[in-house]
Enzyme design. Sequence first.
Site, mmCIF file in Angstrom:
data_model
loop_
_atom_site.group_PDB
_atom_site.id
_atom_site.type_symbol
_atom_site.label_atom_id
_atom_site.label_comp_id
_atom_site.label_asym_id
_atom_site.label_seq_id
_atom_site.Cartn_x
_atom_site.Cartn_y
_atom_site.Cartn_z
ATOM 1 N N PRO A 13 0.841 -1.203 0.000
ATOM 2 C CA PRO A 13 0.000 0.000 0.000
ATOM 3 C C PRO A 13 0.872 1.247 0.000
ATOM 4 O O PRO A 13 1.777 1.364 0.831
ATOM 5 C CB PRO A 13 -0.806 -0.132 1.298
ATOM 6 C CG PRO A 13 0.041 -0.997 2.195
ATOM 7 C CD PRO A 13 0.739 -1.953 1.271
ATOM 8 N N CYS A 27 0.386 5.521 -0.444
ATOM 9 C CA CYS A 27 -0.391 6.736 -0.690
ATOM 10 C C CYS A 27 0.113 7.422 -1.952
ATOM 11 O O CYS A 27 1.327 7.595 -2.128
ATOM 12 C CB CYS A 27 -0.240 7.710 0.477
ATOM 13 S SG CYS A 27 -1.096 7.175 1.963
ATOM 14 N N ALA A 78 -3.564 3.544 1.892
ATOM 15 C CA ALA A 78 -4.353 3.902 3.074
ATOM 16 C C ALA A 78 -5.570 4.721 2.643
ATOM 17 O O ALA A 78 -5.433 5.780 2.024
ATOM 18 C CB ALA A 78 -3.494 4.700 4.055
ATOM 19 N N TYR A 93 -0.305 5.284 13.210
ATOM 20 C CA TYR A 93 -1.660 5.787 12.985
ATOM 21 C C TYR A 93 -2.576 5.295 14.113
ATOM 22 O O TYR A 93 -2.110 4.691 15.085
ATOM 23 C CB TYR A 93 -2.138 5.397 11.576
ATOM 24 C CG TYR A 93 -1.259 6.042 10.519
ATOM 25 C CD1 TYR A 93 -1.153 7.433 10.447
ATOM 26 C CD2 TYR A 93 -0.484 5.287 9.649
ATOM 27 C CE1 TYR A 93 -0.316 8.048 9.511
ATOM 28 C CE2 TYR A 93 0.359 5.888 8.713
ATOM 29 C CZ TYR A 93 0.436 7.273 8.648
ATOM 30 O OH TYR A 93 1.258 7.881 7.741
ATOM 31 N N ARG A 98 -2.083 -4.936 8.808
ATOM 32 C CA ARG A 98 -0.690 -4.475 8.799
ATOM 33 C C ARG A 98 -0.322 -3.957 10.180
ATOM 34 O O ARG A 98 -1.042 -3.138 10.757
ATOM 35 C CB ARG A 98 -0.463 -3.383 7.752
ATOM 36 C CG ARG A 98 0.958 -2.794 7.833
ATOM 37 C CD ARG A 98 1.353 -1.956 6.646
ATOM 38 N NE ARG A 98 1.903 -2.783 5.569
ATOM 39 C CZ ARG A 98 2.742 -2.337 4.633
ATOM 40 N NH1 ARG A 98 3.103 -1.072 4.610
ATOM 41 N NH2 ARG A 98 3.200 -3.138 3.694
ATOM 42 N N LEU A 117 12.404 -3.094 1.581
ATOM 43 C CA LEU A 117 13.661 -3.286 0.857
ATOM 44 C C LEU A 117 13.812 -4.713 0.309
ATOM 45 O O LEU A 117 14.873 -5.318 0.427
ATOM 46 C CB LEU A 117 14.856 -2.881 1.734
ATOM 47 C CG LEU A 117 14.954 -1.367 1.977
ATOM 48 C CD1 LEU A 117 16.067 -1.051 2.969
ATOM 49 C CD2 LEU A 117 15.189 -0.611 0.664
ATOM 50 N N GLY A 157 7.186 -2.149 -2.404
ATOM 51 C CA GLY A 157 6.741 -0.775 -2.484
ATOM 52 C C GLY A 157 7.494 -0.022 -3.559
ATOM 53 O O GLY A 157 7.141 -0.034 -4.742
HETATM 54 C C1 FNR Z 1 4.320 4.009 1.798
HETATM 55 N N1 FNR Z 1 4.019 3.069 2.784
HETATM 56 C C2 FNR Z 1 2.711 2.934 3.200
HETATM 57 N N2 FNR Z 1 2.392 1.965 4.099
HETATM 58 C C3 FNR Z 1 1.104 1.733 4.434
HETATM 59 O O1 FNR Z 1 0.833 0.839 5.225
HETATM 60 N N3 FNR Z 1 0.106 2.489 3.884
HETATM 61 C C4 FNR Z 1 0.352 3.502 3.007
HETATM 62 O O2 FNR Z 1 -0.577 4.141 2.500
HETATM 63 C C5 FNR Z 1 1.705 3.771 2.694
HETATM 64 N N4 FNR Z 1 2.044 4.807 1.845
HETATM 65 C C6 FNR Z 1 3.318 4.890 1.338
HETATM 66 C C7 FNR Z 1 3.607 5.811 0.334
HETATM 67 C C8 FNR Z 1 4.875 5.851 -0.247
HETATM 68 C C9 FNR Z 1 5.147 6.806 -1.355
HETATM 69 C C10 FNR Z 1 5.879 4.951 0.214
HETATM 70 C C11 FNR Z 1 7.254 4.937 -0.421
HETATM 71 C C12 FNR Z 1 5.603 4.067 1.226
HETATM 72 C C13 FNR Z 1 5.017 2.045 3.173
HETATM 73 C C14 FNR Z 1 5.095 0.935 2.127
HETATM 74 O O3 FNR Z 1 3.893 0.182 2.074
HETATM 75 C C15 FNR Z 1 6.258 -0.042 2.428
HETATM 76 O O4 FNR Z 1 5.995 -0.664 3.673
HETATM 77 C C16 FNR Z 1 7.602 0.660 2.482
HETATM 78 O O5 FNR Z 1 7.757 1.516 1.362
HETATM 79 C C17 FNR Z 1 8.767 -0.338 2.529
HETATM 80 O O6 FNR Z 1 8.755 -1.167 1.389
HETATM 81 P P1 FNR Z 1 9.767 -0.887 0.129
HETATM 82 O O7 FNR Z 1 9.385 0.435 -0.471
HETATM 83 O O8 FNR Z 1 11.159 -0.885 0.682
HETATM 84 O O9 FNR Z 1 9.503 -2.036 -0.800
#
Ligand code: FNR
Length: 355
Positions: free
Chosen positions: A25, A27, A59, A183, A231, A302, A324
């Site tokens: 997820p 945003c 979200a 949150y 989550r 990551l 992500g």
């Molecule tokens: C997020 N992440 C995030 N997590 C979540 O639970 N709800 C959300 O709406 C968001 N929004 C969001 C926006 C953006 C632009 C980023 C980069 C990240 C966190 C995301 O789901 C993820 O857990 C992290 O980005 C780590 O994973 P990666 O990016 O290393 O694969």
Amino acid sequence: AVQPRLFSRWTLRGVEFRNRVFLAPMCQYAARDGHPTDWHLVHYGARAAGGVGLVMLEATAVVPEGRISPADLGLWSDDHIPSLRRLTDFIRAQGAVAGIQLAHAGRKASCDVPANGEKPLPPERGGWPIFGASAVPFSSGHPTPRELDEAALADIVGNFARAAERALAAGFEVVEIHAAHGYLLHSFLSPLSNRRTDLYGGRFENRVRFPLEVVAAVRAAWPDHLPLFVRISATDWAEGGWDLDQSIRFADRLKDFGVDLVDASSGGLLPDAVPPAAPGYQVPFAQAIRARTGIATGAVGLITEPHQAEAVIASGSADAVLLGRELLRDPHWPLHAAAALGEDADWPTPYFRAR
Ligand code: FNR
């Protein structure tokens, strides 16, 4: 039993995923009054066409005041159903499952979008009053939230359930409850943000009470044949905070409440608690929760390399990986990863010549 692989199909309740590569997820800060825009259709549509098993929408606020920013998605009104339906129709047509993360931002609500600095929005710039588990601000630069009373908590439980019903009407097949990243639900779990002296604060059983009420209400509103994810932040990365041991106890309860998968993230409760980010650094959380409770888990954070992702699944650390930022960089990551791993994955028919 056949050893699961990244590109093996997986059935949870009545839903089949074509593989275990899920879009995390994220945003997009591109919504208007909670409604998705063309950006969302193109963004999520591209990841569906790119071959993921699950497209998890960002979200999505269950009440307007539960938005992180004014540009968040929302499901607080039936008016949001048709515009989201357009997305789920397209996602399904590409062979992916559509999921949506239901959220309330709590004390981290009412902020500007990240591109403008992510700071709390004052009322004159469209900000609104914020609410939390206790009157403890996220940081010294954030306003102090108002502590929610029991009547307000009951309302929010109902708001989550109504949003789940709307998600069903909009064509989603997975709902994820956002109980991570500082949150509202996470702010109840952690002793660092929950200073309540009523039934919702203090000992572990009390701190998990409100999140479990939300889970129970959503599970009751969400059909038995559809999976429910939660989550969590598996640790606050802070002394005296929420940690892996409590996460394991909580996951055990979630399993009893009919949750199908725990999506194990971390952090976000405190502005200054910096996680030791490194490739796959949160995978051990998914692994421990899965091993200790038997609930399915998602690993996130990551994960960027095909063989790395394959190892997470093949080792039994998690049942799915959520990607992500790597899926922002490359919407076709699953198709490339399948090729790297010697697996079959069909490119969309219009892209036939790209193979
Ligand atoms: C997020 N992440 C995030 N997590 C979540 O639970 N709800 C959300 O709406 C968001 N929004 C969001 C926006 C953006 C632009 C980023 C980069 C990240 C966190 C995301 O789901 C993820 O857990 C992290 O980005 C780590 O994973 P990666 O990016 O290393 O694969």
